[in-house]
Design a protein around this motif. Sequence first.
Motif, PDB file in Angstrom:
ATOM      1  N   THR A 130      99.491 111.069  95.893  1.00 24.73           N
ATOM      2  CA  THR A 130      99.675 112.254  95.065  1.00 24.73           C
ATOM      3  C   THR A 130      99.788 111.820  93.605  1.00 24.73           C
ATOM      4  O   THR A 130     100.792 111.261  93.193  1.00 24.73           O
ATOM      5  N   ARG A 131      98.755 112.091  92.846  1.00 22.23           N
ATOM      6  CA  ARG A 131      98.716 111.672  91.449  1.00 22.23           C
ATOM      7  C   ARG A 131      98.398 112.822  90.487  1.00 22.23           C
ATOM      8  O   ARG A 131      98.407 112.632  89.275  1.00 22.23           O
ATOM      9  N   LEU A 132      98.098 113.989  91.009  1.00 20.20           N
ATOM     10  CA  LEU A 132      97.735 115.129  90.172  1.00 20.20           C
ATOM     11  C   LEU A 132      98.597 116.323  90.553  1.00 20.20           C
ATOM     12  O   LEU A 132      98.601 116.756  91.701  1.00 20.20           O
ATOM     13  N   PHE A 133      99.356 116.850  89.586  1.00 24.38           N
ATOM     14  CA  PHE A 133     100.266 117.961  89.890  1.00 24.38           C
ATOM     15  C   PHE A 133     100.604 118.734  88.627  1.00 24.38           C
ATOM     16  O   PHE A 133     100.379 118.259  87.502  1.00 24.38           O
ATOM     17  N   ILE A 134     101.160 119.931  88.812  1.00 26.49           N
ATOM     18  CA  ILE A 134     101.504 120.737  87.658  1.00 26.49           C
ATOM     19  C   ILE A 134     102.692 120.123  86.925  1.00 26.49           C
ATOM     20  O   ILE A 134     103.480 119.385  87.506  1.00 26.49           O
ATOM     21  N   ASN A 135     102.797 120.461  85.672  1.00 25.63           N
ATOM     22  CA  ASN A 135     103.918 119.992  84.859  1.00 25.63           C
ATOM     23  C   ASN A 135     105.104 120.916  85.112  1.00 25.63           C
ATOM     24  O   ASN A 135     105.130 122.054  84.646  1.00 25.63           O
ATOM     25  N   ASN A 136     106.051 120.426  85.872  1.00 25.42           N
ATOM     26  CA  ASN A 136     107.224 121.202  86.256  1.00 25.42           C
ATOM     27  C   ASN A 136     108.431 120.271  86.184  1.00 25.42           C
ATOM     28  O   ASN A 136     108.417 119.203  86.802  1.00 25.42           O
ATOM     29  N   PRO A 137     109.486 120.637  85.472  1.00 30.02           N
ATOM     30  CA  PRO A 137     110.635 119.739  85.317  1.00 30.02           C
ATOM     31  C   PRO A 137     111.333 119.387  86.620  1.00 30.02           C
ATOM     32  O   PRO A 137     112.090 118.403  86.672  1.00 30.02           O
ATOM     33  N   ASP A 138     111.072 120.153  87.670  1.00 31.20           N
ATOM     34  CA  ASP A 138     111.693 119.868  88.969  1.00 31.20           C
ATOM     35  C   ASP A 138     110.879 118.881  89.805  1.00 31.20           C
ATOM     36  O   ASP A 138     111.324 118.458  90.873  1.00 31.20           O
ATOM     37  N   ILE A 139     109.695 118.552  89.330  1.00 32.48           N
ATOM     38  CA  ILE A 139     108.878 117.555  90.020  1.00 32.48           C
ATOM     39  C   ILE A 139     109.230 116.192  89.444  1.00 32.48           C
ATOM     40  O   ILE A 139     109.000 115.914  88.265  1.00 32.48           O
ATOM     41  N   LYS A 140     109.811 115.333  90.275  1.00 30.36           N
ATOM     42  CA  LYS A 140     110.276 114.027  89.834  1.00 30.36           C
ATOM     43  C   LYS A 140     109.850 112.944  90.818  1.00 30.36           C
ATOM     44  O   LYS A 140     109.720 113.189  92.020  1.00 30.36           O
ATOM     45  N   PHE A 141     109.663 111.739  90.306  1.00 33.14           N
ATOM     46  CA  PHE A 141     109.439 110.587  91.169  1.00 33.14           C
ATOM     47  C   PHE A 141     110.772 110.113  91.719  1.00 33.14           C
ATOM     48  O   PHE A 141     111.804 110.208  91.052  1.00 33.14           O
ATOM     49  N   THR A 142     110.753 109.603  92.939  1.00 29.27           N
ATOM     50  CA  THR A 142     111.937 109.008  93.544  1.00 29.27           C
ATOM     51  C   THR A 142     111.571 107.650  94.120  1.00 29.27           C
ATOM     52  O   THR A 142     110.431 107.419  94.515  1.00 29.27           O
ATOM     53  N   GLY A 143     112.570 106.762  94.176  1.00 31.12           N
ATOM     54  CA  GLY A 143     112.355 105.420  94.705  1.00 31.12           C
ATOM     55  C   GLY A 143     112.180 104.417  93.588  1.00 31.12           C
ATOM     56  O   GLY A 143     111.318 104.567  92.730  1.00 31.12           O
ATOM     57  N   GLU A 144     113.004 103.368  93.591  1.00 32.05           N
ATOM     58  CA  GLU A 144     112.900 102.343  92.557  1.00 32.05           C
ATOM     59  C   GLU A 144     111.564 101.616  92.617  1.00 32.05           C
ATOM     60  O   GLU A 144     111.059 101.124  91.613  1.00 32.05           O
ATOM     61  N   VAL A 145     110.986 101.543  93.814  1.00 34.10           N
ATOM     62  CA  VAL A 145     109.690 100.912  94.009  1.00 34.10           C
ATOM     63  C   VAL A 145     108.911 101.758  95.019  1.00 34.10           C
ATOM     64  O   VAL A 145     109.494 102.492  95.808  1.00 34.10           O
ATOM     65  N   HIS A 146     107.558 101.673  94.962  1.00 32.65           N
ATOM     66  CA  HIS A 146     106.715 102.556  95.779  1.00 32.65           C
ATOM     67  C   HIS A 146     107.123 104.009  95.550  1.00 32.65           C
ATOM     68  O   HIS A 146     107.281 104.789  96.486  1.00 32.65           O
ATOM     69  N   GLU A 147     107.288 104.324  94.291  1.00 28.40           N
ATOM     70  CA  GLU A 147     107.764 105.644  93.873  1.00 28.40           C
ATOM     71  C   GLU A 147     106.770 106.741  94.231  1.00 28.40           C
ATOM     72  O   GLU A 147     105.559 106.506  94.272  1.00 28.40           O
ATOM     73  N   GLU A 148     107.264 107.925  94.473  1.00 27.77           N
ATOM     74  CA  GLU A 148     106.400 109.044  94.828  1.00 27.77           C
ATOM     75  C   GLU A 148     107.035 110.365  94.431  1.00 27.77           C
ATOM     76  O   GLU A 148     108.265 110.462  94.296  1.00 27.77           O
ATOM     77  N   VAL A 149     106.194 111.385  94.239  1.00 26.30           N
ATOM     78  CA  VAL A 149     106.686 112.728  93.900  1.00 26.30           C
ATOM     79  C   VAL A 149     106.717 113.640  95.111  1.00 26.30           C
ATOM     80  O   VAL A 149     107.246 114.755  95.050  1.00 26.30           O
ATOM     81  N   ASP A 150     106.178 113.180  96.221  1.00 24.03           N
ATOM     82  CA  ASP A 150     106.059 114.027  97.408  1.00 24.03           C
ATOM     83  C   ASP A 150     107.384 114.655  97.858  1.00 24.03           C
ATOM     84  O   ASP A 150     107.407 115.855  98.209  1.00 24.03           O
ATOM     85  N   PRO A 151     108.507 113.917  97.882  1.00 24.55           N
ATOM     86  CA  PRO A 151     109.765 114.546  98.309  1.00 24.55           C
ATOM     87  C   PRO A 151     110.153 115.744  97.447  1.00 24.55           C
ATOM     88  O   PRO A 151     110.610 116.773  97.971  1.00 24.55           O
ATOM     89  N   SER A 152     109.983 115.637  96.133  1.00 24.38           N
ATOM     90  CA  SER A 152     110.353 116.763  95.276  1.00 24.38           C
ATOM     91  C   SER A 152     109.394 117.930  95.460  1.00 24.38           C
ATOM     92  O   SER A 152     109.795 119.096  95.370  1.00 24.38           O
ATOM     93  N   LEU A 153     108.126 117.641  95.737  1.00 24.50           N
ATOM     94  CA  LEU A 153     107.161 118.712  95.996  1.00 24.50           C
ATOM     95  C   LEU A 153     107.508 119.464  97.282  1.00 24.50           C
ATOM     96  O   LEU A 153     107.416 120.689  97.352  1.00 24.50           O
ATOM     97  N   ARG A 154     107.900 118.700  98.306  1.00 24.73           N
ATOM     98  CA  ARG A 154     108.297 119.337  99.570  1.00 24.73           C
ATOM     99  C   ARG A 154     109.545 120.190  99.373  1.00 24.73           C
ATOM    100  O   ARG A 154     109.667 121.279  99.949  1.00 24.73           O
ATOM    101  N   LYS A 155     110.476 119.705  98.579  1.00 22.58           N
ATOM    102  CA  LYS A 155     111.702 120.451  98.315  1.00 22.58           C
ATOM    103  C   LYS A 155     111.402 121.774  97.617  1.00 22.58           C
ATOM    104  O   LYS A 155     112.079 122.783  97.837  1.00 22.58           O
ATOM    105  N   LEU A 156     110.360 121.775  96.795  1.00 24.96           N
ATOM    106  CA  LEU A 156     109.954 122.983  96.072  1.00 24.96           C
ATOM    107  C   LEU A 156     109.005 123.860  96.893  1.00 24.96           C
ATOM    108  O   LEU A 156     108.584 124.923  96.433  1.00 24.96           O
ATOM    109  N   ASN A 157     108.664 123.386  98.101  1.00 20.86           N
ATOM    110  CA  ASN A 157     107.708 124.088  98.955  1.00 20.86           C
ATOM    111  C   ASN A 157     106.329 124.207  98.298  1.00 20.86           C
ATOM    112  O   ASN A 157     105.628 125.209  98.467  1.00 20.86           O
ATOM    113  N   PHE A 158     105.949 123.177  97.563  1.00 16.14           N
ATOM    114  CA  PHE A 158     104.632 123.125  96.957  1.00 16.14           C
ATOM    115  C   PHE A 158     103.700 122.332  97.882  1.00 16.14           C
ATOM    116  O   PHE A 158     103.900 121.136  98.088  1.00 16.14           O
ATOM    117  N   PRO A 159     102.700 122.983  98.467  1.00 14.06           N
ATOM    118  CA  PRO A 159     101.769 122.253  99.334  1.00 14.06           C
ATOM    119  C   PRO A 159     100.929 121.270  98.537  1.00 14.06           C
ATOM    120  O   PRO A 159     100.646 121.475  97.355  1.00 14.06           O
TER     121      PRO A 159
END
Length: 219
Positions: A145-174
Motif C-alpha cells: 500500500t503506497r498510494l492513499f488519500i491525505n488524511n491525518p488519521d492515516i499513519k504508518f506503524t511499526g519501527e521497521v517494515h512499516e505500513e499504513v494498512d492497520p490505520s486504513l482498516r481502523k478507518l474502514n477504508f478499503p
Amino acid sequence: MKLSVCMIVKNEEKTLARCLYSIKDIADEIVVVDTGSTDKTTDIAQEFGAKVFSLDWKDDFSAARNFSLEKATGAWILIIDADEVLSKDVGDKLKTVLSQQKDFKAFKILQRTYSNAPLNPSWKKISKSTEEAKGFKGCGDVPITRLFINNPDIKFTGEVHEEVDPSLRKLNFPIANTDIVLHHYEYEKGEEYVKKKQLHYLDLCMEKEKLQPENAKNL
C-alpha cells in the motif's frame, strides 16, 4: 487532483536522480525527508524542486514516514524510496486509479524487486533481458500500500517494515489492488549491503517483538 510524492532518504546520491526522474511528470509536490545524509542527496532533491526537510534518525521508519506525511499538501500521497523507479507507463494508469476515489481511499501497487536468486514465492526468472531488469536474472512482485488519500488519521506503524494498512482498516477504508509497477533495485547496492541491512532490521524486529508480543507479524 494534487498528488504529493513522499520519501525518506539518507546518502542516496547514486539512485535518487533516477527515482525522482520517474515521478517528476506526475508529482505536483515532492516531499523529501533527509535523515542525515553526508553526500549530495539533498542537493539532487532540490534540483528536482523537492521540498527538503531534515529529521534526526531514531531507528523508527514509521516516525520518519509520518513526518513526511505531515509535510504533504496534496489530496493524494504516493510513497516511494530512492532505490525504486515508477514504471514508465504509470501516468495514464495513475489517473485511472485516482478517478476511482469515490470508491477507494487507498491502493496497492506492485513492488518488483530484482535479484539474481529467489527472494520469495513470487520470484521468477527473466527470460528476456529488459531495460528495467538491468541485467538481473529474476524478479518478484509484492503488493504494498503506497498510494492513499491525505488524511491525518492515516499513519504508518511499526519501527521497521512499516505500513499504513492497520490505520486504513481502523478507518474502514478499503484497499484496492492495481497493476502499477514500482521497480525496486535494492540488490543493485550489492549483496553485502543487503545482508547488513537485513541484520539491522532483524535487531529492530526483535526489539519490536519484545514490546508487542501479541503482534504475529513481528514473528
